[in-house]
Structure formats: C-alpha cells, structure tokens
Write a protein that holds these residues in place. Structure first.
Motif, PDB file in Angstrom:
ATOM      1  N   ARG A  65       0.532  -1.269   0.051  1.00  0.00           N
ATOM      2  CA  ARG A  65       0.091   0.034   0.088  1.00  0.00           C
ATOM      3  C   ARG A  65       0.946   1.134  -0.020  1.00  0.00           C
ATOM      4  O   ARG A  65       0.427   2.290  -0.480  1.00  0.00           O
ATOM      5  N   GLU A  66       2.119   1.214   0.719  1.00  0.00           N
ATOM      6  CA  GLU A  66       2.927   2.309   0.759  1.00  0.00           C
ATOM      7  C   GLU A  66       3.603   2.796  -0.671  1.00  0.00           C
ATOM      8  O   GLU A  66       3.835   3.707  -0.808  1.00  0.00           O
ATOM      9  N   VAL A  67       4.111   1.544  -1.208  1.00  0.00           N
ATOM     10  CA  VAL A  67       5.069   1.733  -2.162  1.00  0.00           C
ATOM     11  C   VAL A  67       4.493   1.510  -3.774  1.00  0.00           C
ATOM     12  O   VAL A  67       5.227   1.911  -4.660  1.00  0.00           O
ATOM     13  N   CYS A  68       3.171   1.263  -4.020  1.00  0.00           N
ATOM     14  CA  CYS A  68       2.906   0.715  -4.967  1.00  0.00           C
ATOM     15  C   CYS A  68       1.705   1.813  -5.486  1.00  0.00           C
ATOM     16  O   CYS A  68       1.272   2.535  -4.784  1.00  0.00           O
ATOM     17  N   SER A  69       1.695   1.829  -6.756  1.00  0.00           N
ATOM     18  CA  SER A  69       0.644   2.629  -7.439  1.00  0.00           C
ATOM     19  C   SER A  69      -0.679   1.930  -7.057  1.00  0.00           C
ATOM     20  O   SER A  69      -0.834   0.780  -6.570  1.00  0.00           O
ATOM     21  N   LYS A  70      -1.867   2.700  -7.201  1.00  0.00           N
ATOM     22  CA  LYS A  70      -3.182   1.995  -6.863  1.00  0.00           C
ATOM     23  C   LYS A  70      -3.561   0.837  -7.904  1.00  0.00           C
ATOM     24  O   LYS A  70      -3.984  -0.339  -7.305  1.00  0.00           O
ATOM     25  N   GLU A  71      -2.959   0.872  -9.129  1.00  0.00           N
ATOM     26  CA  GLU A  71      -3.034  -0.209  -9.970  1.00  0.00           C
ATOM     27  C   GLU A  71      -2.366  -1.216  -9.645  1.00  0.00           C
ATOM     28  O   GLU A  71      -2.781  -2.506  -9.608  1.00  0.00           O
ATOM     29  N   GLU A  72      -0.914  -0.993  -9.392  1.00  0.00           N
ATOM     30  CA  GLU A  72      -0.169  -2.120  -8.903  1.00  0.00           C
ATOM     31  C   GLU A  72      -0.802  -3.006  -7.560  1.00  0.00           C
ATOM     32  O   GLU A  72      -0.595  -3.932  -7.559  1.00  0.00           O
ATOM     33  N   TYR A  73      -1.154  -2.080  -6.656  1.00  0.00           N
ATOM     34  CA  TYR A  73      -1.769  -2.486  -5.520  1.00  0.00           C
ATOM     35  C   TYR A  73      -2.885  -3.526  -5.510  1.00  0.00           C
ATOM     36  O   TYR A  73      -3.009  -4.544  -5.099  1.00  0.00           O
ATOM     37  N   LEU A  74      -3.848  -2.965  -6.705  1.00  0.00           N
ATOM     38  CA  LEU A  74      -4.964  -3.818  -6.924  1.00  0.00           C
ATOM     39  C   LEU A  74      -4.634  -5.176  -7.427  1.00  0.00           C
ATOM     40  O   LEU A  74      -5.208  -6.302  -7.031  1.00  0.00           O
ATOM     41  N   VAL A  75      -3.589  -5.178  -8.287  1.00  0.00           N
ATOM     42  CA  VAL A  75      -3.164  -6.511  -9.081  1.00  0.00           C
ATOM     43  C   VAL A  75      -2.518  -7.349  -7.869  1.00  0.00           C
ATOM     44  O   VAL A  75      -2.846  -8.548  -7.747  1.00  0.00           O
ATOM     45  N   LEU A  76      -1.378  -6.794  -7.097  1.00  0.00           N
ATOM     46  CA  LEU A  76      -1.001  -7.594  -5.958  1.00  0.00           C
ATOM     47  C   LEU A  76      -1.959  -8.165  -4.911  1.00  0.00           C
ATOM     48  O   LEU A  76      -1.998  -9.231  -4.335  1.00  0.00           O
ATOM     49  N   LYS A  77      -2.998  -7.240  -4.608  1.00  0.00           N
ATOM     50  CA  LYS A  77      -4.082  -7.623  -3.730  1.00  0.00           C
ATOM     51  C   LYS A  77      -4.731  -8.872  -4.289  1.00  0.00           C
ATOM     52  O   LYS A  77      -5.040  -9.678  -3.581  1.00  0.00           O
ATOM     53  N   LYS A  78      -5.208  -9.058  -5.752  1.00  0.00           N
ATOM     54  CA  LYS A  78      -6.122 -10.030  -6.282  1.00  0.00           C
ATOM     55  C   LYS A  78      -5.148 -11.310  -6.093  1.00  0.00           C
ATOM     56  O   LYS A  78      -5.538 -12.570  -5.809  1.00  0.00           O
ATOM     57  N   ALA A  79      -3.645 -11.155  -6.152  1.00  0.00           N
ATOM     58  CA  ALA A  79      -2.937 -12.273  -6.494  1.00  0.00           C
ATOM     59  C   ALA A  79      -2.421 -12.576  -5.253  1.00  0.00           C
ATOM     60  O   ALA A  79      -2.315 -13.966  -4.857  1.00  0.00           O
ATOM     61  N   PHE A  80      -2.164 -11.896  -3.958  1.00  0.00           N
ATOM     62  CA  PHE A  80      -1.556 -12.430  -2.804  1.00  0.00           C
ATOM     63  C   PHE A  80      -2.323 -12.000  -1.467  1.00  0.00           C
ATOM     64  O   PHE A  80      -1.879 -12.470  -0.292  1.00  0.00           O
ATOM     65  N   PHE A  81      -3.414 -11.296  -1.526  1.00  0.00           N
ATOM     66  CA  PHE A  81      -4.048 -10.714  -0.124  1.00  0.00           C
ATOM     67  C   PHE A  81      -5.247 -11.309   0.352  1.00  0.00           C
ATOM     68  O   PHE A  81      -6.013 -10.672   0.956  1.00  0.00           O
ATOM     69  N   ASP A  82      -5.813 -12.605  -0.361  1.00  0.00           N
ATOM     70  CA  ASP A  82      -6.974 -13.143  -0.191  1.00  0.00           C
ATOM     71  C   ASP A  82      -6.573 -14.461   0.325  1.00  0.00           C
ATOM     72  O   ASP A  82      -7.263 -15.500   0.026  1.00  0.00           O
ATOM     73  N   LYS A  83      -5.258 -14.741   0.971  1.00  0.00           N
ATOM     74  CA  LYS A  83      -4.861 -15.856   1.359  1.00  0.00           C
ATOM     75  C   LYS A  83      -5.743 -16.725   2.250  1.00  0.00           C
ATOM     76  O   LYS A  83      -5.975 -17.981   1.774  1.00  0.00           O
ATOM     77  N   GLU A  84      -6.321 -16.132   3.175  1.00  0.00           N
ATOM     78  CA  GLU A  84      -7.238 -16.959   4.214  1.00  0.00           C
ATOM     79  C   GLU A  84      -8.320 -17.497   3.586  1.00  0.00           C
ATOM     80  O   GLU A  84      -8.590 -18.831   3.699  1.00  0.00           O
ATOM     81  N   ASN A  85      -9.178 -16.812   2.624  1.00  0.00           N
ATOM     82  CA  ASN A  85     -10.268 -17.197   1.774  1.00  0.00           C
ATOM     83  C   ASN A  85      -9.936 -18.336   0.931  1.00  0.00           C
ATOM     84  O   ASN A  85     -10.526 -19.343   0.737  1.00  0.00           O
ATOM     85  N   ASN A  86      -8.605 -18.365   0.323  1.00  0.00           N
ATOM     86  CA  ASN A  86      -8.213 -19.163  -0.691  1.00  0.00           C
ATOM     87  C   ASN A  86      -7.826 -20.353  -0.115  1.00  0.00           C
ATOM     88  O   ASN A  86      -8.013 -21.390  -0.718  1.00  0.00           O
ATOM     89  N   LEU A  87      -7.225 -20.366   0.992  1.00  0.00           N
ATOM     90  CA  LEU A  87      -6.762 -21.704   1.712  1.00  0.00           C
ATOM     91  C   LEU A  87      -8.039 -22.355   2.247  1.00  0.00           C
ATOM     92  O   LEU A  87      -7.805 -23.603   2.220  1.00  0.00           O
TER      93      LEU A  87
END
Length: 124
Positions: free
Chosen positions: A100-122
C-alpha cells in the motif's frame, strides 16, 4: 478456473506467473524489489515463475509440511489452521501494508488479487 498455491496465492492473478515478455519480467523484477520481496532487481531468468514444487524450498515451509502430514493441501490437515498458517498470514499482512505504501493504486490492486486473499483461498 483458479490456480491457488499452498500459501493461498492466486497464480492466475500474479504478475510474475503471467509475465511472458522480457519487458513484463523486468517490470515484475522492479516491483518485487520495490515491495521488498527481493533485495535487488533480479535478472528476468530469476524472476520468471517456475511454479511451486517439491524441488524448491517454500518460504513458509508448507511444501515440506504437507508432505510430512500426508496431505495435498493445508486445509486437508487435521491441524489446519496451524502456527505456520498463522505466521504466514501475519507476514502477508505486513507485506500488504508495504505494498500500500510503495505501489501505485493499479499495482496494489493487482497484488491484492494475487496475494492478499490467502485466508479465503486456503479454505477452498
């Protein structure tokens, strides 16, 4: 269709997994450095995704753990969720803050979809 890793990452949303051209690989290497997943901008051969497998060491030690427990996925284990999963989710939360600190909004949204829904995906 989904392709979820043992740690809950979504490969089909991951810039590293999806990168095909040299330009995409270089852009991904720069992003991984910026968010702290690498200590330098690595060559495209190093950033290219070769998938999670038993011949590689898992950052979270989940590949080894699933073998030890005789399961294919963490959620099949009688100890799920365990300390390894809790620690992994905590580290992921720290990575998310950094993104959130170092990414553009677009980059963050891409990374969020890929990496930050781990608990649900597991749990799938």
């Amino acid at each position: 269709m989904e392709k979820i890793t043992l740690c809950g990452d979504n490969c089909l949303e991951c810039p590293r997994y999806l990168a095909k051209s040299d330009e995409e690989l270089e852009k991904t290497a720069e992003l991984w450095y910026r968010v702290g997943w690498r200590d330098r901008i690595v060559p495209k051969e190093e950033i290219r995704c070769t998938g999670c497998s038993s011949h590689k060491q898992c950052t979270y030690k989940l590949v080894e753990c699933t073998k030890e427990h005789g399961v294919e996925k963490c959620n099949q284990c009688r100890e799920f969720p365990c300390v390894k999963i809790s620690d992994m989710l905590k580290r992921s939360g720290e990575y998310q803050k950094r993104c959130r600190e170092v990414c553009s909004k677009e980059e963050y949204l891409v990374l969020k979809k890929a990496f930050f829904d781990k608990e649900n995906n597991l749990r799938k």
